[in-house]
Design an enzyme around this catalytic site. Structure first.
Site, PDB file in Angstrom:
ATOM      1  N   ASP A 157       0.724  -1.397   0.175  1.00  0.00           N
ATOM      2  CA  ASP A 157      -0.144   0.129  -0.079  1.00  0.00           C
ATOM      3  C   ASP A 157       0.810   1.029   0.016  1.00  0.00           C
ATOM      4  O   ASP A 157       0.618   2.293   0.450  1.00  0.00           O
ATOM      5  CB  ASP A 157      -1.166  -0.047   1.095  1.00  0.00           C
ATOM      6  CG  ASP A 157      -1.696  -1.129   1.284  1.00  0.00           C
ATOM      7  OD1 ASP A 157      -2.560  -1.532   0.345  1.00  0.00           O
ATOM      8  OD2 ASP A 157      -1.674  -1.795   2.301  1.00  0.00           O
ATOM      9  N   HIS A 210      -3.883  -1.510  -6.304  1.00  0.00           N
ATOM     10  CA  HIS A 210      -3.169  -0.613  -6.797  1.00  0.00           C
ATOM     11  C   HIS A 210      -4.267   0.670  -7.032  1.00  0.00           C
ATOM     12  O   HIS A 210      -5.230   0.334  -8.070  1.00  0.00           O
ATOM     13  CB  HIS A 210      -2.293  -0.784  -7.919  1.00  0.00           C
ATOM     14  CG  HIS A 210      -1.226  -1.656  -7.195  1.00  0.00           C
ATOM     15  ND1 HIS A 210      -0.396  -2.271  -8.718  1.00  0.00           N
ATOM     16  CD2 HIS A 210      -0.600  -2.077  -6.176  1.00  0.00           C
ATOM     17  CE1 HIS A 210       0.433  -3.060  -7.895  1.00  0.00           C
ATOM     18  NE2 HIS A 210       0.305  -2.874  -6.626  1.00  0.00           N
TER      19      HIS A 210
END
Length: 463
Positions: free
Chosen positions: A43, A71
């Protein structure tokens, strides 16, 4: 009779250049690939960095993981979420490849593509290549993933250190890689070959899992019907990934970008085991997941937030279970793209970044979300771990030890200035520049990009 080998002999060795009929020196490695990897627990904003580099790439590749990754890319005000598709699919002039190291859930793949197509991602199926050696994730793998997590929770931590649960995404990734490792898995090439044979093997695989998990129910005929439909939609995209990559590496000059999923501290071998993913998300995964020789690895860019986050369970030495952690979570909108769970937040940990660099050999770092720190009165950075009051010279493998470490911090004054409009280095306040210089000097890797916002335009390029 003895044989000798000289540098001249090596130089004279040759092989056909792909598709040319001409000889090529073995010393000619071909094109270099650029690899983008997460340097923390995921992340970090890899999608944004990949999107930036993909604007000039000819080929963008995913090498491992599955739709447990997430993503987010913002282009022209539109927010795209990718899980299986390479983030570079946004570039209409590039080809995207899902490599053999990826495990593919076909319903998830097409759902993701269709969802993003409605947002403006046109023609993605014509730009996508899927390796015929990639393994498949089935719906029952996802059910088993949930059953295993429930079973671990019931163990009350007896077999998994301090906590029974691993915090899996329940996307079936672990069970699919287990099928792969036990040599009972099914690949894309199997699905597209003899469907009668595929059906027999699929039924056997279901029975194996039902023997382990009697509560597992699978409508086999319904699943096979859907898989047959998916196979026809998938067929035009499928290629032999090894030969495709060889052509890309040794044919006409191409810019090739490899997009890693997950991150270094989630690697199955080098991460915070057992609280990890089921694949190699460090640089070695680029080679094994695409059939790329190490000789062809060029730049390796690590992506790190200006602080640290983690989704799920596991040791997190710099975590802040206080107002600081809440502020980072709120300002950073720290919610998992795949899981929807709030991310745990803490100060930047340079111990894990140096460890990630040791494994991956980063040639540059992208530091994202610097703007989230704009309101801080002071900012801390973890620089070392102590156990029983003594510094330890390494990142510990044992999770019991990692849970007990005391973090040694360096403290910096906050810059208390909005950096979101900064577009070049000199736009940043001096205190922010000092913070960035400290990070790159401590890790020993130059910072190439600094992120101060969501969009592509909010990345400051350093060199």
């Amino acid at each position: 009779m003895s044989l000798t080998w000289s540098a001249k002999d090596h130089k004279n060795m040759s092989q056909p250049a792909a598709g040319t009929g001409q000889k090529r020196s073995r010393g000619d490695a071909g094109n270099k690939v650029t690899v983008v990897l997460g340097a923390q627990w995921g992340d970090e904003g890899k999608g944004k960095v990949v999107d930036l580099l993909a604007t000039e790439a000819d080929v963008v590749c995913r090498c491992q993981g599955g739709n447990n990754a997430g993503h987010t890319v913002v282009v022209d005000g539109k927010e795209y979420d990718f899980h299986l598709l390479p983030s570079g699919i946004i570039n209409s002039k590039s080809t995207s490849l899902i490599g053999n190291g990826v495990v593919i859930h076909l319903p998830g793949l097409f759902e993701e593509g269709d969802k993003n197509e409605k947002k403006g991602l046109k023609g993605w199926e014509k730009r996508l290549i899927v390796s015929d050696r990639a393994h498949l994730v089935f719906d029952f793998h996802q059910v088993v993933d949930g059953l295993q997590e429930t079973e671990r929770q019931a163990q009350d931590g007896k077999n998994f250190g301090l906590c029974g649960s691993i915090g899996t995404t329940k996307k079936g990734i672990g069970p699919a890689y287990s099928s792969k490792a036990s040599r009972t898995g099914l690949r894309v090439c199997d699905l597209l070959a003899d469907f009668k044979d595929f059906s027999v093997r699929f039924k056997n695989l279901v029975r194996q899992h039902q023997a382990m998990y009697p509560a597992l129910t699978v409508d086999v005929e319904d699943q096979l019907k859907k898989l047959k439909e998916y196979s026809e939609r998938l067929r035009p995209m499928v290629r032999d990934g090894v030969y495709y990559m060889y052509e890309a590496l040794h044919g006409s000059p191409k810019k090739i970008l490899v997009e890693g999923a997950n991150a270094a501290l989630l690697d199955i071998d080098f991460g915070t085991y057992p609280f990890v993913t089921s694949s190699n998300c460090t640089v070695g995964g680029a080679c094994t997941g695409l059939g790329i020789p190490p000789l062809n690895i060029g730049d390796v860019f690590g992506v790190s937030k200006a602080y640290t986050t983690r989704v799920g369970i596991g040791a997190f030495p710099t975590e802040q279970l206080n107002a600081v952690g809440e502020l980072l979570q709120t300002r950073g909108h720290e919610v998992g793209v795949t899981t929807g769970r709030k991310r745990r937040c803490g100060w930047l940990d340079l111990v894990i970044l140096r460890y990630a660099h040791m494994i991956n050999g980063f040639t540059g770092i992208a530091l994202t979300k610097l703007d989230i720190l704009d309101v801080m009165d002071e900012i801390k950075v973890g620089v070392a771990y102590k156990v029983n009051g003594k510094r330890i010279p390494h990142f510990p493998a044992n999770m019991d030890v990692l849970h007990k470490v005391e973090v040694e911090y360096e403290t910096f004054p906050g810059w208390k200035t909005d950096t979101s409009a900064a577009r070049k280095w000199n736009d940043l306040p001096a205190k922010a520049q000092n913070y960035i210089h400290f990070i790159e000097n401590h890790i020993g890797v130059p910072i190439k990009w600094i992120g101060v916002g969501k969009s592509r335009e909010c990345m400051i390029q350093m060199f």
